[in-house]
Structures are given as structure tokens and as C-alpha cells.
Design a protein around this motif. Structure first.
Motif, PDB file in Angstrom:
ATOM      1  N   PHE A  12       0.856  -1.183   0.000  1.00  0.00           N
ATOM      2  CA  PHE A  12       0.000   0.000   0.000  1.00  0.00           C
ATOM      3  C   PHE A  12       0.893   1.234   0.000  1.00  0.00           C
ATOM      4  O   PHE A  12       1.788   1.367   0.817  1.00  0.00           O
ATOM      5  N   ASN A  13       0.647   2.170  -0.955  1.00  0.00           N
ATOM      6  CA  ASN A  13       1.473   3.369  -1.020  1.00  0.00           C
ATOM      7  C   ASN A  13       0.601   4.624  -1.165  1.00  0.00           C
ATOM      8  O   ASN A  13      -0.625   4.552  -1.164  1.00  0.00           O
ATOM      9  N   VAL A  14       1.220   5.764  -1.342  1.00  0.00           N
ATOM     10  CA  VAL A  14       0.530   7.053  -1.394  1.00  0.00           C
ATOM     11  C   VAL A  14      -0.413   7.126  -2.600  1.00  0.00           C
ATOM     12  O   VAL A  14      -1.518   7.660  -2.505  1.00  0.00           O
ATOM     13  N   VAL A  15      -0.038   6.599  -3.723  1.00  0.00           N
ATOM     14  CA  VAL A  15      -0.873   6.622  -4.919  1.00  0.00           C
ATOM     15  C   VAL A  15      -2.172   5.861  -4.666  1.00  0.00           C
ATOM     16  O   VAL A  15      -3.260   6.307  -5.052  1.00  0.00           O
ATOM     17  N   ASP A  16      -2.094   4.739  -4.009  1.00  0.00           N
ATOM     18  CA  ASP A  16      -3.293   3.968  -3.676  1.00  0.00           C
ATOM     19  C   ASP A  16      -4.215   4.771  -2.753  1.00  0.00           C
ATOM     20  O   ASP A  16      -5.438   4.766  -2.927  1.00  0.00           O
ATOM     21  N   ALA A  17      -3.640   5.474  -1.807  1.00  0.00           N
ATOM     22  CA  ALA A  17      -4.440   6.281  -0.881  1.00  0.00           C
ATOM     23  C   ALA A  17      -5.152   7.404  -1.634  1.00  0.00           C
ATOM     24  O   ALA A  17      -6.337   7.687  -1.382  1.00  0.00           O
ATOM     25  N   ILE A  18      -4.480   8.043  -2.565  1.00  0.00           N
ATOM     26  CA  ILE A  18      -5.095   9.121  -3.352  1.00  0.00           C
ATOM     27  C   ILE A  18      -6.244   8.586  -4.198  1.00  0.00           C
ATOM     28  O   ILE A  18      -7.311   9.198  -4.285  1.00  0.00           O
ATOM     29  N   ILE A  19      -6.066   7.446  -4.813  1.00  0.00           N
ATOM     30  CA  ILE A  19      -7.120   6.843  -5.634  1.00  0.00           C
ATOM     31  C   ILE A  19      -8.345   6.535  -4.776  1.00  0.00           C
ATOM     32  O   ILE A  19      -9.481   6.812  -5.166  1.00  0.00           O
ATOM     33  N   ILE A  20      -8.143   5.989  -3.596  1.00  0.00           N
ATOM     34  CA  ILE A  20      -9.262   5.663  -2.710  1.00  0.00           C
ATOM     35  C   ILE A  20      -9.998   6.933  -2.276  1.00  0.00           C
ATOM     36  O   ILE A  20     -11.222   6.991  -2.271  1.00  0.00           O
ATOM     37  N   LEU A  24     -13.956   7.869  -3.078  1.00  0.00           N
ATOM     38  CA  LEU A  24     -14.881   8.222  -2.006  1.00  0.00           C
ATOM     39  C   LEU A  24     -15.492   9.605  -2.228  1.00  0.00           C
ATOM     40  O   LEU A  24     -16.679   9.826  -1.965  1.00  0.00           O
ATOM     41  N   ALA A  25     -14.696  10.536  -2.733  1.00  0.00           N
ATOM     42  CA  ALA A  25     -15.208  11.883  -3.005  1.00  0.00           C
ATOM     43  C   ALA A  25     -16.269  11.849  -4.100  1.00  0.00           C
ATOM     44  O   ALA A  25     -17.304  12.513  -3.993  1.00  0.00           O
ATOM     45  N   ILE A  26     -16.041  11.086  -5.141  1.00  0.00           N
ATOM     46  CA  ILE A  26     -17.008  10.974  -6.229  1.00  0.00           C
ATOM     47  C   ILE A  26     -18.310  10.356  -5.728  1.00  0.00           C
ATOM     48  O   ILE A  26     -19.404  10.827  -6.048  1.00  0.00           O
ATOM     49  N   VAL A  27     -18.207   9.321  -4.927  1.00  0.00           N
ATOM     50  CA  VAL A  27     -19.405   8.683  -4.359  1.00  0.00           C
ATOM     51  C   VAL A  27     -20.151   9.663  -3.456  1.00  0.00           C
ATOM     52  O   VAL A  27     -21.382   9.749  -3.486  1.00  0.00           O
ATOM     53  N   ALA A  28     -19.421  10.443  -2.660  1.00  0.00           N
ATOM     54  CA  ALA A  28     -20.057  11.409  -1.758  1.00  0.00           C
ATOM     55  C   ALA A  28     -20.781  12.493  -2.538  1.00  0.00           C
ATOM     56  O   ALA A  28     -21.905  12.883  -2.191  1.00  0.00           O
ATOM     57  N   VAL A  29     -20.180  13.002  -3.610  1.00  0.00           N
ATOM     58  CA  VAL A  29     -20.826  14.028  -4.430  1.00  0.00           C
ATOM     59  C   VAL A  29     -22.091  13.461  -5.080  1.00  0.00           C
ATOM     60  O   VAL A  29     -23.140  14.106  -5.108  1.00  0.00           O
TER      61      VAL A  29
END
Length: 166
Positions: A12-20, A24-29
Motif C-alpha cells: 500500500f502506497n501514497v498513490v493507492d491512498a489518493i485513488i481511494i 470516495l469523493a465521487i461517491v459522496a458528491v
């Protein structure tokens, strides 16, 4: 000596965290939009009458404003309703007599101010805005660019009333 073997595990790295976070932001919107608009919600529809005032129209066009004509927004083609009455009065020119320092009023020859009463159906948005044709906001003071079968022009909404419910 033993060789290092690749096990195929993903770290697990920073790129994976950004994608997640983006997912989540798209689902929330999306959820916010559905909740705000309502999923198949029941919007109340009201009949209204509003008055559009056309100023300084040449008298040769008076016959172009006809009861029963459909009114459209001239840019986005929203259905704005149907004309139910038309009245006119001579245009009055207001100016200043600079020598005497007084306002002067004169009839403007061959020009009239036309008041057109339009009947339409509106829904009321969450912000208490009256929306015609599911998107055109109407209120007193609004500048309305209209298209009718025999006339295209700009008018101001000067009066507005709810006539009945659904």
C-alpha cells in the motif's frame, strides 16, 4: 545463499491512498446530488401568472403580441408559458430641461409600453426559487429574453402571483 523471491504481494502506497480518496469523493458528491434533488421525489407544481413588460416598442409591432401565443426563452428554448392577456399604453419620455432644471415628460411618438400576462407552471426549488420548465428561474425584476411566434425581444418581469396548486 538464498535468492530473494518476489511473492507478488502489493504494498500500500501514497498513490493507492489518493485513488481511494478520489473514489470516495465521487461517491459522496453523487450521494449529495441524489439526496438534494430527491430520488423520484414529489415536487409540487403550481400555476402562476406573471407580467412581462416590454418598453419602448414601435407601434407597428402591437399586433404581434397575441393571446394564446406560446412564450419561449430565446437562448435556451425553455417553455415560459402562454399569453393570457396583452395591454399597451403610449411610451412616455422622461428627460431634463437643463435651462429650467425641471423634469419633463412627453409622449414618445409611435411607441408603446406593452404588458403581457403569461400563465405557466412552476416548481419551487429547495432555495424557494420558482422554476419554469424545470430550470428557468423567474422572479420579479428578472430580465427575460423571449421568443414568440411573431416577436423576439427583452422584457422585465414586473408582477407575479400563484393562481392555484396542482
Amino acid at each position: 545463499m538464498t535468492a530473494n523471491k518476489q511473492t507478488g504481494k502489493h504494498k500500500f502506497n501514497v498513490v493507492d491512498a489518493i485513488i481511494i480518496v478520489l473514489i470516495l469523493a465521487i461517491v459522496a458528491v453523487g450521494a449529495f446530488i441524489f439526496v438534494r434533488k430527491g430520488i423520484g421525489g414529489s415536487e409540487e407544481t403550481f400555476d402562476i401568472e406573471y407580467v412581462l413588460e416590454f418598453r419602448n416598442v414601435r407601434d407597428e409591432f402591437l399586433g404581434n403580441f397575441k393571446v394564446g401565443a406560446k412564450v419561449l426563452d430565446s437562448s435556451k428554448k425553455y417553455q415560459l408559458g402562454e399569453i393570457i392577456s396583452v395591454t399597451s399604453e403610449p411610451t412616455t419620455f422622461t428627460g431634463t430641461n437643463t435651462i429650467e432644471g425641471k423634469l419633463v415628460y412627453h409622449d414618445y411618438p409611435e411607441h408603446s409600453d406593452i404588458s403581457v400576462t403569461v400563465k405557466a407552471k412552476v416548481t419551487i426549488s429547495d432555495e424557494n426559487r420558482y422554476m419554469i420548465d424545470n430550470g428557468y428561474r423567474i422572479s420579479v425584476g428578472s430580465l427575460v429574453y423571449v421568443r414568440m411566434p411573431d416577436y423576439i425581444g427583452a422584457a422585465y418581469c414586473t408582477n407575479f402571483k400563484i393562481t392555484e396548486g396542482k
